[in-house]
Design a protein around this motif. Structure first.
Motif, short mmCIF file in Angstrom:
data_model
loop_
_atom_site.label_atom_id
_atom_site.label_comp_id
_atom_site.label_asym_id
_atom_site.label_seq_id
_atom_site.Cartn_x
_atom_site.Cartn_y
_atom_site.Cartn_z
N ILE A 86 0.83 -1.20 0.00
CA ILE A 86 0.00 0.00 0.00
C ILE A 86 0.87 1.26 0.00
CG2 ILE A 86 -1.53 1.38 1.48
CD1 ILE A 86 -2.98 -1.25 2.16
N TYR A 87 1.85 1.30 0.88
CA TYR A 87 2.69 2.50 0.97
C TYR A 87 3.59 2.64 -0.25
CZ TYR A 87 1.20 3.79 5.63
OH TYR A 87 0.45 4.20 6.72
N ASP A 88 4.07 1.51 -0.78
CA ASP A 88 4.91 1.57 -1.97
C ASP A 88 4.11 2.05 -3.18
OD1 ASP A 88 7.55 0.86 -3.26
OD2 ASP A 88 6.18 -0.35 -4.47
N LEU A 89 2.88 1.55 -3.33
CA LEU A 89 2.04 1.98 -4.44
C LEU A 89 1.71 3.46 -4.33
CD1 LEU A 89 0.26 1.42 -6.91
CD2 LEU A 89 -1.57 0.73 -5.34
N ALA A 90 1.30 3.90 -3.14
CA ALA A 90 0.97 5.31 -2.94
C ALA A 90 2.18 6.20 -3.23
CB ALA A 90 0.48 5.53 -1.52
N ASP A 91 3.35 5.76 -2.80
CA ASP A 91 4.57 6.53 -3.06
C ASP A 91 4.86 6.63 -4.56
OD1 ASP A 91 7.01 7.86 -1.98
OD2 ASP A 91 8.02 6.18 -2.95
N ASN A 92 4.64 5.52 -5.27
CA ASN A 92 4.84 5.53 -6.72
C ASN A 92 3.89 6.50 -7.42
OD1 ASN A 92 6.80 3.60 -6.44
ND2 ASN A 92 5.59 1.92 -7.27
N LEU A 93 2.70 6.66 -6.85
CA LEU A 93 1.70 7.55 -7.43
C LEU A 93 1.81 8.98 -6.89
CD1 LEU A 93 -1.40 5.15 -7.34
CD2 LEU A 93 0.06 5.69 -9.30
N LYS A 94 2.83 9.22 -6.05
CA LYS A 94 3.10 10.55 -5.48
C LYS A 94 1.93 11.05 -4.62
CE LYS A 94 5.82 11.74 -9.61
NZ LYS A 94 7.13 11.37 -9.03
N LEU A 95 1.31 10.12 -3.91
CA LEU A 95 0.17 10.46 -3.05
C LEU A 95 0.29 9.71 -1.73
CD1 LEU A 95 -2.61 10.16 -5.77
CD2 LEU A 95 -1.96 12.30 -4.62
N ARG A 96 -0.57 10.05 -0.79
CA ARG A 96 -0.66 9.31 0.47
C ARG A 96 -1.80 8.29 0.36
NH1 ARG A 96 -0.08 14.65 2.17
NH2 ARG A 96 -2.34 14.79 2.57
N PRO A 97 -1.72 7.19 1.10
CA PRO A 97 -2.77 6.17 1.01
C PRO A 97 -4.17 6.69 1.29
CG PRO A 97 -0.86 5.26 2.14
CD PRO A 97 -0.59 6.73 1.94
N LEU A 193 -7.45 3.71 0.41
CA LEU A 193 -6.44 2.65 0.47
C LEU A 193 -5.91 2.48 1.89
CD1 LEU A 193 -5.09 0.71 -1.54
CD2 LEU A 193 -3.27 2.41 -1.83
N GLU A 194 -5.82 3.56 2.63
CA GLU A 194 -5.32 3.50 4.01
C GLU A 194 -6.22 2.65 4.90
OE1 GLU A 194 -3.25 6.76 6.76
OE2 GLU A 194 -5.41 7.09 6.60
N ASP A 195 -7.52 2.62 4.60
CA ASP A 195 -8.46 1.87 5.45
C ASP A 195 -8.22 0.37 5.40
OD1 ASP A 195 -9.74 4.25 6.18
OD2 ASP A 195 -11.05 4.18 4.42
N LEU A 196 -7.47 -0.10 4.40
CA LEU A 196 -7.16 -1.52 4.32
C LEU A 196 -6.07 -1.93 5.31
CD1 LEU A 196 -7.21 -2.06 0.45
CD2 LEU A 196 -9.03 -2.51 2.11
N LEU A 197 -5.51 -0.96 6.01
CA LEU A 197 -4.54 -1.26 7.05
C LEU A 197 -5.22 -1.56 8.38
CD1 LEU A 197 -1.97 1.57 6.23
CD2 LEU A 197 -1.78 -0.85 5.63
N ASP A 198 -6.50 -1.28 8.48
CA ASP A 198 -7.27 -1.53 9.69
C ASP A 198 -7.70 -3.00 9.71
OD1 ASP A 198 -9.18 -1.70 11.73
OD2 ASP A 198 -9.91 0.34 11.37
#
Length: 295
Positions: A86-97, A193-198
């Motif tokens: 999740i964090y790697d994908l968000a970083d690649n897209l230049k955004l936060r999860p 996407l961040e909610d999938l960490l819960d």
């Protein structure tokens, strides 16, 4: 656990993506009209992910998180690897999860076969989902059947041979739900996407998998026909025919006889069948999900 995701976000400056040295974006051109589209795009051959960047400041991204992280989708993401993906994908897209809104999601598991038959054979034993009928799933490049799917308004239930679909040399069964409309998950807090960490949300998704699995009617060819009562024997034999089930379903708008026989058929399978397909799969899904969640 989590595989395919379709994401959307509002961005500040699309030119930032165009000027990237890491990704080559292509300006969108409509195939038939040859008119320029209002976005440019990039397709990643390794992950099969597709990114679109709109000129009016939006981003969409479709990808399998497992393929993004493992470059294959026959290994299930553990919880720790899910977080990394999740964090790697968000970083690649230049955004936060938490800036990536989920428009569609797929949850499921790859399950090693524990029966004395292969995964493709198991899928042929799926008769109905509630009062809905399954359709064949075919492999895109050969059009040969790999399993079954049931198309519903808000989601799709799929069970298929990952062995056949991915040309593996070991037996693997894939069971998944692809959510087309997020309203189906409205009782969860899954929005970004961040909610999938819960972990509470992940347990909610596991419950959805089990809940739908409980509604699948499976055939079992080990039932001793000679031990059945005449009325049970008739239902057991008739329900092997999809033509019979469809005709029975359509004969009454309230489907009373269909539902009655479905209940009796499942009672026969539960009492006399030896394979115990449904309870075995339910236990396997629950245990596998919990193990991934703790890894």
């Amino acid at each position: 656990m989590i595989c395919y995701t379709s994401l959307f976000a509002i961005i500040q400056d699309y030119k930032e993506y165009l000027s990237s040295n890491e990704v080559d974006y292509i300006e969108g051109i409509a195939h038939q009209s040859k008119k320029p589209l209002e976005y440019f795009w990039h397709y990643n051959k390794n992950t099969h992910g597709e990114t679109r960047i709109g000129y009016n400041q939006w981003l969409s991204h479709k990808v399998s998180l497992a393929k993004h992280f493992y470059h294959n989708n026959y290994w299930d993401l553990t919880y720790s690897d899910l977080g990394c993906a999740i964090y790697d994908l968000a970083d690649n897209l230049k955004l936060r999860p938490n800036e990536l809104k989920i428009r569609s999601i797929e949850m499921g598991l790859n399950l090693p076969m524990t029966f004395d038959f292969d995964a493709l054979k198991l899928t042929t034993m799926m008769l109905n989902f509630k009062n809905r009928f399954f359709e064949d799933m075919t492999k895109s490049n050969t059009k040969t059947s790999v399993g079954k799917e049931c198309l519903l308004q808000e989601y799709i239930i799929k069970m298929y041979s990952k062995t056949k679909e991915a040309d593996l040399d070991w037996e693997l069964l894939r069971y998944e739900i692809r959510v087309k409309k997020m309203n189906y998950l409205q009782n969860s807090t899954i929005r970004t996407l961040e909610d999938l960490l819960d972990k509470r949300n992940l347990l909610y998704l596991k419950d959805k998998l089990v809940e739908n699995l409980e509604e699948i009617v499976f055939f079992d060819n080990t039932v001793p026909i000679s031990e059945l009562k005449p009325s049970e024997r008739e239902i057991y034999m008739n329900w092997q025919s999809e033509f019979y089930r469809k005709e029975l379903f359509e004969a009454d708008s309230r489907h009373r006889k269909f539902n009655y026989q479905k209940q009796k058929f499942e009672e026969i399978i539960e009492k006399h069948g030896e394979h115990k397909i449904k309870p075995t799969l339910i236990n396997q899904v629950s245990e596998t999900w919990q193990n991934l969640l703790e890894s």
